[in-house]
Design an enzyme around this catalytic site. Sequence first.
Site, PDB file in Angstrom:
ATOM      1  N   GLY A 191       0.816  -1.200   0.000  1.00  0.00           N
ATOM      2  CA  GLY A 191       0.000   0.000   0.000  1.00  0.00           C
ATOM      3  C   GLY A 191       0.851   1.253   0.000  1.00  0.00           C
ATOM      4  O   GLY A 191       2.035   1.236   0.359  1.00  0.00           O
ATOM      5  N   CYS A 192       0.252   2.373  -0.402  1.00  0.00           N
ATOM      6  CA  CYS A 192       0.987   3.634  -0.499  1.00  0.00           C
ATOM      7  C   CYS A 192       1.383   4.152   0.877  1.00  0.00           C
ATOM      8  O   CYS A 192       2.543   4.476   1.128  1.00  0.00           O
ATOM      9  CB  CYS A 192       0.151   4.669  -1.248  1.00  0.00           C
ATOM     10  SG  CYS A 192      -1.540   4.831  -0.645  1.00  0.00           S
ATOM     11  N   TYR A 193       0.397   4.246   1.786  1.00  0.00           N
ATOM     12  CA  TYR A 193       0.704   4.635   3.163  1.00  0.00           C
ATOM     13  C   TYR A 193       1.760   3.693   3.757  1.00  0.00           C
ATOM     14  O   TYR A 193       2.694   4.125   4.432  1.00  0.00           O
ATOM     15  CB  TYR A 193      -0.559   4.539   4.026  1.00  0.00           C
ATOM     16  CG  TYR A 193      -1.468   5.734   4.035  1.00  0.00           C
ATOM     17  CD1 TYR A 193      -1.016   6.993   4.419  1.00  0.00           C
ATOM     18  CD2 TYR A 193      -2.818   5.593   3.721  1.00  0.00           C
ATOM     19  CE1 TYR A 193      -1.877   8.081   4.477  1.00  0.00           C
ATOM     20  CE2 TYR A 193      -3.696   6.674   3.765  1.00  0.00           C
ATOM     21  CZ  TYR A 193      -3.214   7.925   4.143  1.00  0.00           C
ATOM     22  OH  TYR A 193      -4.072   9.000   4.198  1.00  0.00           O
ATOM     23  N   ALA A 194       1.550   2.389   3.520  1.00  0.00           N
ATOM     24  CA  ALA A 194       2.417   1.389   4.138  1.00  0.00           C
ATOM     25  C   ALA A 194       3.848   1.475   3.628  1.00  0.00           C
ATOM     26  O   ALA A 194       4.798   1.270   4.377  1.00  0.00           O
ATOM     27  CB  ALA A 194       1.855  -0.006   3.882  1.00  0.00           C
ATOM     28  N   ALA A 215       5.529   4.191   2.521  1.00  0.00           N
ATOM     29  CA  ALA A 215       6.211   5.330   3.136  1.00  0.00           C
ATOM     30  C   ALA A 215       6.468   5.089   4.611  1.00  0.00           C
ATOM     31  O   ALA A 215       7.532   5.445   5.140  1.00  0.00           O
ATOM     32  CB  ALA A 215       5.369   6.592   2.934  1.00  0.00           C
TER      33      ALA A 215
END
Length: 876
Positions: free
Chosen positions: A693-696, A698
Amino acid sequence: MLSACAVALRAGARRSVRRLPTRPRTAAAVPPALRLSRPLSSSAARPTDLTTRGMIVQTLSSVGSKREVQQYLSLFTSVSSQRFAVIKVGGAILTDYLDELCSSLAFLYTVGLFPIIVHGAGPQLNELLQQAGVEPQFEEGIRVTDAKTLRVARDLFLQENLKLINKLEEKGVHAQPLTTGILRADYLDKDKWGMVGKITGVDKKPIETAINNGYLPVLTSMAETDGGQILNVNADVAAAELARAMEPLKVVYLSEKGGLFDNAGQKISAINLDEEFDHLMSQSWVKYGTRLKIKEIKELLDTLPRATSVAIIHPGDLQKELFTDSGAGTLIRRGNKLHSATSLAQFKDLDDLKTVLIRDREGADGMATATKYLDFLAENDFKAYYDGPMNALAIVLPAKNGRKATLSTLTITKSGWLTNVADNIFTTLRKEHPQLVWTVREDDENLGWFFDKADGSVTNDGSVMFWYGIDNSNEVVELMTDFTQHGRAMLGDSNLESRLHRAVGNGAKPFAQPTRTYSTLARRPTTFPGLTGRRTYVTQTNPNPPYGKKNASKDQPARVALIGARGYTGQELIRLLDSHPNMDLRHVSSRELAGTKLEGYNKREVIYENLSPEDVRDMESRGDIDCWVMALPNGVCKPFVEAVYEGRKASDHKSVIVDLSADYRFDNSWTYGLPELVTRGDIAQATQIANPGCYATAAQLGIAPLVPHLGGMPHIFGVSGYSGAGTKPSPKNDVSVLTGNIIPYSLTGHIHEREVSSQLGAEVAFIPHVAVWFRGIHHTISIPLNKTMTSRDIRQIYQDRYAGEKLVKVVGEAPLVKNISGKHGVEIGGFEVDKAGKRVVVCATIDNLLKGAATQCLQNMNLALGYAEYEGIPIM
């Protein structure tokens, strides 16, 4: 040619001058060998410490792989507990790094290892003497010890010993002070140094009794004469004499500097004394303390079993040094000298040579095959390299008739791994053979080591051909073409040895290299047409690359199908594929857009389709697609994935699947595709990849370097632009609602919270928000520390950790969302520490549609399909 072969445990990362830092691994389950070997003290108070199990998981996930740790545990437990290690702790370590030291010792204790600890207290003694008005005196580097100095020293040593014992007990470690009666001594020179001792004997019984009763023995560097007089002894000398008496596998000197350094200021990773001692002693920069230390260690190791090694390391790196292939400080061992032979007559016993050649052989015809291979060598030029015990053997066929010099044989036993012979041999090969070619099976677990040794590689029909030293682009293209067309036969060997070896010696499984082995750092700029990097860990491609591994035809680019192309991520991926030189988007599926023309893709006309799972099954069975990209919402793609599985049953074709949803991120049968943190070799071998995931992404990149130093749960405050909410209308992507506003959602239990915690092996708290900008994510991450650190220390950790990562940029100030928008990487900065030095705030930014999704997807596709990792990706 060369098949699956063993790798020295310090291979690739363990060089005599410098080593790239290793990267943390993702979490692994605690193996049976790491379960608690005894109950911890019920009275142990650990209010700020991680649980014991958590500490073990963090160690496994941050300093090395589960396999590495299990291998070293097996080694260390192969001898009696008293023979594990002697660790010398200097006084400065007890003052400045006590908590780190005791945490590392607690880990060893928990897994059933009992090092013998001997400590000094030199800096503290200097300070006390100064306070008492006594000026310290030294002669030839040895402290002159009169009666007053000895009295102060004795009280101080007992005090420091008790401090160490109490700290260990706080962490659940039973420790026993052994402050008298262990070291016997005579006066070194009473007239010159006063009450300074020269050790004459060691009473091992109290040490053995302590260990047998489940206690770590903790000794002071004080000795006694036969008449009972206490004498002061240098702690290094005490450690050496203890080592001579106990004959441990490891002698560890803890140092604030963390090792020995060369004239360029680079840490020396490993020294093999039999090969390097004379050379080192002739170097102008080897002087003063460095020269003395190397000389003293050689004198020590000359009196110990050859398996014993010395490590000079920082106390915070004790676990990494002991349990990983790459180590952390300076490793010094006697090693084995290499021998060479250019004829079979130079080997003492051909039967022994045959035994070496077939020790990894599976099947009954090993001896016959080895005999044929020796017949071939008897009639052809070759040069063999081996150590005395024949733990390692390499055979090179020289350049001849247009054929490049070829590494025909490389076999290493388990003992050879432990003595670093593989790296020694390869260093010699580079000296004597400016150009070299070899092949390895594509499923060899040690591909990373070979990639590290090579300048380039190409994959074909289940094998990988490697080379180094070939700088002429025409020669490279010719070499690659011949290999892809004719396979191993073009290399000119008998092809007998290529059938000999499939596993490592002694039946053990080979070791994968530390992830840094897969770094895409180039040794020098690439000038070959079509080659994008000199050290990518999959194929270096030519304009018409072969893709035997994933079934794509060698005369066409890899064929891609995109299921769910309507969303923002799908559009970004289409744009990237349009500029990719070796990928061809053949199909896009969208129910809403079926029948319309795909915009933004210029290589061919593509019409949106409404592909059903049955369509996908049939296309897979016909071998129409090399890579399926699932760009569907969470919970939707399962029927399509199962259709691919079903299609595989009807053919030999096996495409790659990359899923952009969260559906398979927690499925252990899928490879988690975060190349900067996951072993890249695993991605290169994968056929089903869960895109993070994108949040994950970063968050993990923002926390991972500090996992070994966590003092509690990190808290992540994340804010995304509204493109992260997708195209389906909702308050989270309604600009009128978001204007002048910020919306928190999923305050606890967000799926990315579980994803990050699972991958890092450490629980995190994550609070996502959405704001009015379109694209880009900002994380503000509060990270508790288990020791006092400075902002500079932490920033250096991140810089070392991400050195060479082209899509991770470490900056000073907190990065801004507007600066990452439209970029393909991650920026990490901030690094502000609180006044106590026990909490740091790290900031990370990422474009959620690119590195958070489409760019990362393309990285994974490149790796799995056999292209250079950054092919088609604009670098930051």
